[in-house]
Design a protein around this motif. Structure first.
Motif, PDB file in Angstrom:
ATOM      1  N   GLU A 128      38.664  44.064  39.454  1.00  0.00           N
ATOM      2  CA  GLU A 128      38.714  44.212  40.915  1.00  0.00           C
ATOM      3  C   GLU A 128      39.091  42.927  41.642  1.00  0.00           C
ATOM      4  O   GLU A 128      39.275  42.955  42.872  1.00  0.00           O
ATOM      5  CB  GLU A 128      37.353  44.724  41.404  1.00  0.00           C
ATOM      6  N   THR A 129      39.204  41.809  40.927  1.00  0.00           N
ATOM      7  CA  THR A 129      39.533  40.535  41.544  1.00  0.00           C
ATOM      8  C   THR A 129      40.565  39.806  40.683  1.00  0.00           C
ATOM      9  O   THR A 129      40.797  40.158  39.516  1.00  0.00           O
ATOM     10  CB  THR A 129      38.290  39.639  41.679  1.00  0.00           C
ATOM     11  N   ASP A 130      41.148  38.759  41.248  1.00  0.00           N
ATOM     12  CA  ASP A 130      42.071  37.931  40.470  1.00  0.00           C
ATOM     13  C   ASP A 130      41.358  37.271  39.297  1.00  0.00           C
ATOM     14  O   ASP A 130      41.949  37.080  38.223  1.00  0.00           O
ATOM     15  CB  ASP A 130      42.698  36.862  41.362  1.00  0.00           C
ATOM     16  N   LEU A 186      41.752  51.009  45.136  1.00  0.00           N
ATOM     17  CA  LEU A 186      40.305  51.102  44.986  1.00  0.00           C
ATOM     18  C   LEU A 186      39.586  50.257  46.035  1.00  0.00           C
ATOM     19  O   LEU A 186      38.690  50.745  46.731  1.00  0.00           O
ATOM     20  CB  LEU A 186      39.915  50.664  43.580  1.00  0.00           C
ATOM     21  N   GLY A 187      39.953  48.980  46.159  1.00  0.00           N
ATOM     22  CA  GLY A 187      39.283  48.084  47.094  1.00  0.00           C
ATOM     23  C   GLY A 187      40.281  47.249  47.859  1.00  0.00           C
ATOM     24  O   GLY A 187      41.453  47.126  47.468  1.00  0.00           O
ATOM     25  N   PRO A 188      39.862  46.624  48.964  1.00  0.00           N
ATOM     26  CA  PRO A 188      40.773  45.827  49.803  1.00  0.00           C
ATOM     27  C   PRO A 188      41.450  44.686  49.064  1.00  0.00           C
ATOM     28  O   PRO A 188      42.611  44.370  49.337  1.00  0.00           O
ATOM     29  CB  PRO A 188      39.855  45.300  50.914  1.00  0.00           C
ATOM     30  N   HIS A 223      48.458  43.931  44.760  1.00  0.00           N
ATOM     31  CA  HIS A 223      49.579  44.862  44.596  1.00  0.00           C
ATOM     32  C   HIS A 223      50.823  44.351  45.316  1.00  0.00           C
ATOM     33  O   HIS A 223      51.926  44.420  44.765  1.00  0.00           O
ATOM     34  CB  HIS A 223      49.205  46.244  45.156  1.00  0.00           C
ATOM     35  N   LEU A 224      50.651  43.848  46.539  1.00  0.00           N
ATOM     36  CA  LEU A 224      51.804  43.365  47.289  1.00  0.00           C
ATOM     37  C   LEU A 224      52.445  42.170  46.597  1.00  0.00           C
ATOM     38  O   LEU A 224      53.687  42.067  46.527  1.00  0.00           O
ATOM     39  CB  LEU A 224      51.388  42.988  48.714  1.00  0.00           C
ATOM     40  N   SER A 228      43.017  51.447  51.019  1.00  0.00           N
ATOM     41  CA  SER A 228      41.882  51.338  50.111  1.00  0.00           C
ATOM     42  C   SER A 228      40.858  52.436  50.376  1.00  0.00           C
ATOM     43  O   SER A 228      40.643  52.837  51.527  1.00  0.00           O
ATOM     44  CB  SER A 228      41.227  49.960  50.285  1.00  0.00           C
ATOM     45  N   ILE A 229      40.204  52.895  49.302  1.00  0.00           N
ATOM     46  CA  ILE A 229      39.065  53.812  49.456  1.00  0.00           C
ATOM     47  C   ILE A 229      37.737  53.053  49.392  1.00  0.00           C
ATOM     48  O   ILE A 229      36.670  53.663  49.397  1.00  0.00           O
ATOM     49  CB  ILE A 229      39.093  54.944  48.413  1.00  0.00           C
TER      50      ILE A 229
END
Length: 217
Positions: free
Chosen positions: A47-49, A115-117, A123-124, A141-142
């Motif tokens: 979920e993170t870098d 999934l998250g912000p 993605h961009l 995001s959801i």
């Protein structure tokens, strides 16, 4: 018959099981064996870098030791894909890149359900590296973690997000931006009237095509 290894780079067995369930139509369409696995050394979600960086050595270790003819990176961040491709002569597909390529043939502008912000920024950045960002209609995001996603029925949240991508962002193709969202694809496509891409299906189908065509590496 060749073997395609689908690597879920996190340690979530439930995500792997979700991926397995979504691959039934791909299995029916190919002669290749498809095997899915998670990586026990990895966190339960990516979920993170920092998570992305953490799982790359685990992926490289798996690819180096696995008895497989092609590999699929089963995370929508395609973690370490360039390094993995450099480390093997066998085909390596990423589910995000495969989903984007599929979307380009189905419409003009695609929308992503993330999934998250924090995923949206990642993605961009990847789309810009692939020079595909100009085909992005929107990324919404959801607001969930992987653990929450696998423990919850989020069909209404996913459908509401997809409608925003269609109606406000003008996307004409929807991409499910997480390996654990594939179970919603068929119903969502029927509801929206638009093509909906499960990236796991897209990645494995592309890997099968690479094996069928015997592309040189």
């Amino acid at each position: 018959m060749s073997k395609i290894l689908v690597i879920n780079p996190n340690s979530s067995v439930s995500v792997t099981q979700s991926m397995e369930a979504c691959l039934s139509p791909v299995r029916a369409a190919t002669r290749h064996e498809i095997v899915c696995t998670e990586l026990s050394k990895s966190p339960p979600g990516i979920e993170t870098d920092d998570h992305v960086a953490q799982v790359i050595p685990n992926i490289l270790e798996t690819v180096a030791t696995a008895d497989a003819d092609a590999f699929v990176l089963g995370c929508f961040s395609d973690p370490g894909i360039d390094r993995v491709r450099a480390a093997t002569t066998k085909p390596v597909t990423g589910i995000a890149e495969s989903a984007y390529l599929g979307a380009l043939s189905l419409g003009r502008r695609f929308g992503i359900i993330s999934l998250g912000p924090s995923s949206i920024v990642r993605h961009l950045r990847y789309l810009q590296a692939l020079e595909l960002h100009h085909r992005l209609a929107g990324d919404r995001s959801i607001d969930m973690t992987v653990v929450q996603l696998m423990a919850t029925d989020v069909v209404e949240t996913v459908a509401r997000t997809a409608r925003l991508l269609r109606d406000e962002d003008k996307a004409d193709v929807i991409i499910l931006g997480c390996a654990g969202l594939g179970s919603y694809r068929a119903a969502l496509q029927d509801t929206l009237g638009l093509p909906v891409i499960d990236p796991v299906q897209a990645g494995v189908a592309l890997a099968a095509h690479h094996l069928d065509m015997s592309y040189a590496r």
